[in-house]
Every structure is written in C-alpha cells, then in structure tokens.
Motif scaffolding. Structure first.
Motif, PDB file in Angstrom:
ATOM      1  N   GLN A  86     -21.338  16.403 -22.113  1.00  0.00           N
ATOM      2  CA  GLN A  86     -21.492  17.500 -21.157  1.00  0.00           C
ATOM      3  C   GLN A  86     -21.871  16.963 -19.775  1.00  0.00           C
ATOM      4  N   VAL A  87     -22.842  16.082 -19.756  1.00  0.00           N
ATOM      5  CA  VAL A  87     -23.320  15.542 -18.481  1.00  0.00           C
ATOM      6  C   VAL A  87     -22.227  14.707 -17.822  1.00  0.00           C
ATOM      7  N   LEU A  88     -21.514  13.927 -18.588  1.00  0.00           N
ATOM      8  CA  LEU A  88     -20.438  13.117 -18.027  1.00  0.00           C
ATOM      9  C   LEU A  88     -19.357  14.005 -17.412  1.00  0.00           C
ATOM     10  N   ASP A  89     -19.006  15.096 -18.088  1.00  0.00           N
ATOM     11  CA  ASP A  89     -18.005  16.010 -17.534  1.00  0.00           C
ATOM     12  C   ASP A  89     -18.435  16.548 -16.175  1.00  0.00           C
ATOM     13  N   ARG A  90     -19.717  16.847 -16.034  1.00  0.00           N
ATOM     14  CA  ARG A  90     -20.214  17.373 -14.766  1.00  0.00           C
ATOM     15  C   ARG A  90     -20.231  16.291 -13.683  1.00  0.00           C
ATOM     16  N   LEU A  91     -20.560  15.080 -14.067  1.00  0.00           N
ATOM     17  CA  LEU A  91     -20.507  13.969 -13.110  1.00  0.00           C
ATOM     18  C   LEU A  91     -19.075  13.722 -12.642  1.00  0.00           C
ATOM     19  N   ILE A  92     -18.125  13.808 -13.564  1.00  0.00           N
ATOM     20  CA  ILE A  92     -16.717  13.606 -13.208  1.00  0.00           C
ATOM     21  C   ILE A  92     -16.267  14.679 -12.218  1.00  0.00           C
ATOM     22  N   LEU A  93     -16.593  15.932 -12.510  1.00  0.00           N
ATOM     23  CA  LEU A  93     -16.189  17.027 -11.633  1.00  0.00           C
ATOM     24  C   LEU A  93     -16.824  16.885 -10.254  1.00  0.00           C
ATOM     25  N   MET A  94     -18.071  16.447 -10.208  1.00  0.00           N
ATOM     26  CA  MET A  94     -18.720  16.237  -8.922  1.00  0.00           C
ATOM     27  C   MET A  94     -18.037  15.120  -8.144  1.00  0.00           C
ATOM     28  N   LYS A  95     -17.720  14.004  -8.814  1.00  0.00           N
ATOM     29  CA  LYS A  95     -17.027  12.890  -8.135  1.00  0.00           C
ATOM     30  C   LYS A  95     -15.703  13.360  -7.540  1.00  0.00           C
TER      31      LYS A  95
END
Length: 455
Positions: A86-95
């Motif tokens: 979940q956290v990785l998905d949010r980091l990807i979207l932010m990048k």
C-alpha cells in the motif's frame, strides 16, 4: 512522546473526492535525512518509476511513519506485506505526479513552503519554531518535513492545472441540482473501502477484486471495525486513514451510489457495489439536514488613502487624520470626502458606500474595525498594506443567506465532483502509461507480472 503531524491539504481545488483521491503519506524522512540511520551503502532500489527510483530506505521510513501513526492501535493495520505494498503504491503515485509537474514547469517557492509550515504550526497550535522543535524531537528531519510540504503544494498545483480547463459549471446545472431529491436529502457522513480494478482488467482481475471485496465484507460481518477493515483491505489512497470520507452532501456522491445510501440508516454497511474503478463498500456513519443560514451583515462607507510617489507614507497618514477631523467636527460629510479624496476605485464614486457585507468580506482588518463601531460612528484612521483607512458604520442586520449559500454550495459541489473525476481519470492514465518496475516481487500486486517474475 513522538508526534505525527497532520499535513494540511490546501484550497478547495484539492478537496477530497469520495471514491478516488490523491493523498500524501504521513511524513517520512527523505533518503539520507534522519529516520532509520541505515547504512546507505546497503540500500537497494525497490522500484523504478520512469527515470527515478524508490529506495528501500524510503519505503522503510514511510512504513515506519504509518506504524507510528497507529502505534496505539496496531491491530488496525494490515499484515506487514500488505502495508508495504500500500505504501509503495502511494510513493509511486507521488513520484509520478511530481515528475509530471516538473515536466509542466510547476514550481513552488521557499516562501510558499514557509506559509505552509506556518499553517501546519497553527493547526497544531504551535509557533513555527515550536513545530520545528517537535518534529526534530520526534526523530525526524525538519528539512524532510519541509520537502513533503513542498511536494504537497506541487501536487496541488498540478491538480489545479489539470482540472482548470476541463471543469465548468452552468447555471442550469446548478438549478437542476438544487431541485433534485439528492440535494434536498442533506448531508451524510461516510466511510468506504475500495477494491480497485486496473485499467483494461481481465475477467480474472475482476474475479479477484470481487473475492477481496467479499473477504472484506465477511470480516466486517464477523465483528471487525469498519475503519480497521478499510486499512486492511482497501486499495484507496485514504485506506491508511481508515477510509473516513467525512461529511458529504448527497449531491457530491457518485449517482451510482446515491440510491443505496438513501436506503441506509446510520451504522449500516452496504454490499459491494460495482463502480467505474472497482468495488466499493460504504458505511453510513451519520446524516443531517441543512438548516437556515443566518449571518450578520454590516453597511458602511470607506475612504482609502494610498501612499504614492507624490504622497509619502507619513503624508498619507496625516491626510487620513485630517479627513477624520473634518468628518467628526462636521466640517464635511463622509460621502463628499470619499468622492473627493478616496483612492478606493470600487467605492469612491459611490461616496465610499460599501453596501451590505459580512464582517470579513473586505478583509480581517476592516472586519475588526467595523465590528467595534456603533451605527453612525467613524473609525480612527488605521493602516493596512494598502494604505490608511477610514470607516463609517451605517447599520447592522441579520440576513438569511440560505438560498445564496445553497447555490454557492451546489456550484462548488458540481465543480468538485467534475474535478475529482477528471483528476482521477488523469491519475489512472498517468499510472497506466508510465514505466513502473517493481524489483522486489513481494512488493508487487500478487497478480501482477512483477510479482510473478523471478528476483
């Protein structure tokens, strides 16, 4: 005790959409800026996002920030492997959003960040210096804290640029909404769980999402708290906030879900509803009817004296005081002097008449002055960034602004709904068209190609 600070979401342009929105992670130190203190030489890349990367340290720090947020209720968090995804998905979207913003020349100044820091400090009832001390005491880097605020502002401006030219609201749309049963139904407090389906989903993708939605419903029926189930099962960006959507007008909710919600009572949980982005499970937390909106309005006259190349600040002040003396000594009327001498282009020709207005409609400085006057009284000269002001209060009344407020709210609700859908479509297209490679199979969606690939 360590504290987690709420990062303020700015402006109605970034208002949360009920079923798909871009949110930021709780603050986490940037690589090499505090946090775990790992040896960076042992760091590894866990995902490639276009020409950027996400390091293991970034992911670990962001996960730790979420765990800190739920330190008092760790049972509400999903298993650690699900949380990391979940956290990785949010980091990807932010990048991806930050990269696109950079491509489009979206920039945020240090002064903008300073204002954001001040807003967060005020939200937490601190001064900026106290906020800095508290952040550093919690073991985090204040530079990383500022960087996340910077990124948040960048995403806000990207959102504005995306929806600016694609969203318009007509008077007929406002009229139709005001006359609709959904608008008259008032407001509801909702929480949700979203089980997303990727763009171009196959039959097996849809079947897997339906099975996950059923597992979430079974857990809730088995006694799991809805917010805990949202944290554990939801794919929405607000999953780690328990899926709480707050109060929404019924007209702000996607039409596909209105009929279901209309038939629910507070505390009820809906079945899994199929929507354009996946399956949604809704909980009706509460509901309320809008009441009349009565506001205090003031009527006043205004004179503004601006410093200029021909009038120094000291001369402007003296002129304002001379006008004040002429008015209170009855040598001239306020209206006549406003026509002759006021530099306020909007009121001078009307003898300084400001009409009826709510207290802070002309700014807080004028609002404070007008509230302290009696009818007929003239203020002492006072200064703002514009120059020197005189006010004459003419009257006060209570006004029913329910109809005007309703039209304003309806227009904003329609605009927000269109903007939310436009930006959600933009994010889905951005994610699907960008090169993202997750290098650690355990961090990928179990059904994705990355997860099935060998390390």
């Amino acid at each position: 005790m360590k504290q987690t600070f709420a990062l303020l979401l700015f402006a109605t342009a970034l208002a949360a959409t009920p079923f798909a929105r871009a949110q930021l992670l709780p603050q986490a130190a940037a690589p090499g800026q505090g946090g775990t203190g790992q040896d960076q030489s042992l760091d590894r890349v866990v995902a490639v996002v276009e020409e950027d990367v996400i390091l293991q340290s970034e992911l670990d720090q962001a996960v730790a920030a979420v765990q800190q947020q739920y330190a008092q209720h760790p049972e509400q968090l999903p298993p650690i492997d699900v949380l990391r995804r979940q956290v990785l998905d949010r980091l990807i979207l932010m990048k991806l959003q930050l990269q696109r913003a950079d491509d489009q020349g979206v920039h945020v100044s240090d002064q903008d960040v300073d204002q954001a820091v001040a807003a967060v400090a005020q939200q937490n009832k601190m001064s900026p210096d106290q906020l800095r001390a508290a952040v550093e005491q919690s073991g985090q880097s204040f530079a990383a804290f500022r960087q996340q605020l910077h990124d948040q502002l960048v995403v806000q401006r990207l959102h504005q640029s995306v929806v600016r030219d694609s969203v318009s609201v007509t008077d007929s749309e406002v009229d139709n909404l005001l006359n609709s049963p959904s608008y008259k139904a008032g407001e509801v407090h909702l929480a949700h769980i979203e089980i997303s389906i990727p763009s171009g989903a196959s039959a097996s993708d849809i079947q897997a999402a339906a099975a996950k939605a059923k597992a979430a419903l079974d857990a809730i029926k088995g006694g799991m708290d809805f917010n805990a189930a949202a944290i554990r099962y939801s794919d929405a960006p607000d999953a780690l906030e328990g899926g709480d959507l707050g109060w929404r007008r019924m007209d702000e909710i996607p039409p596909a879900f209105v009929d279901t919600i209309a038939g629910m009572k507070p505390g009820d949980v809906s079945p899994a509803l199929r929507g354009p982005t996946g399956f949604h499970i809704l909980k009706l937390v509460g509901q309320r009817q809008p009441g009349k909106q009565i506001v205090t309005e003031f009527h006043a006259r205004h004179i503004l004296i601006k410093p200029s190349q021909l009038l120094s600040p000291q001369q402007a002040e003296q002129k304002a005081r001379d006008l004040y003396n002429r008015i209170v000594n009855k040598h001239a009327s306020f209206a006549d002097l406003a026509k002759q001498d006021s530099d306020d282009d909007t009121t001078a020709n009307e003898g300084g008449d400001m009409g009826w207005f709510q207290q802070d409609a002309w700014g807080s400085a004028i609002g404070q002055q007008i509230a302290g006057l009696k009818d007929g009284q003239v203020s002492q000269p006072f200064q703002t960034a514009e120059g020197w002001h005189l006010l004459q209060r003419l009257g006060e009344r209570q006004s029913d602004v329910t109809e005007k407020a309703a039209r304003d709210q309806a227009r904003q609700a329609i605009g927000n709904r269109k903007a939310d859908q436009a930006y959600d479509d933009y994010l889905r297209q951005l994610r699907s068209s960008s090169y993202v490679k997750i290098l650690v199979p355990a961090l990928a969606d179990p059904d994705s190609a990355d997860a099935k690939a060998s390390p």
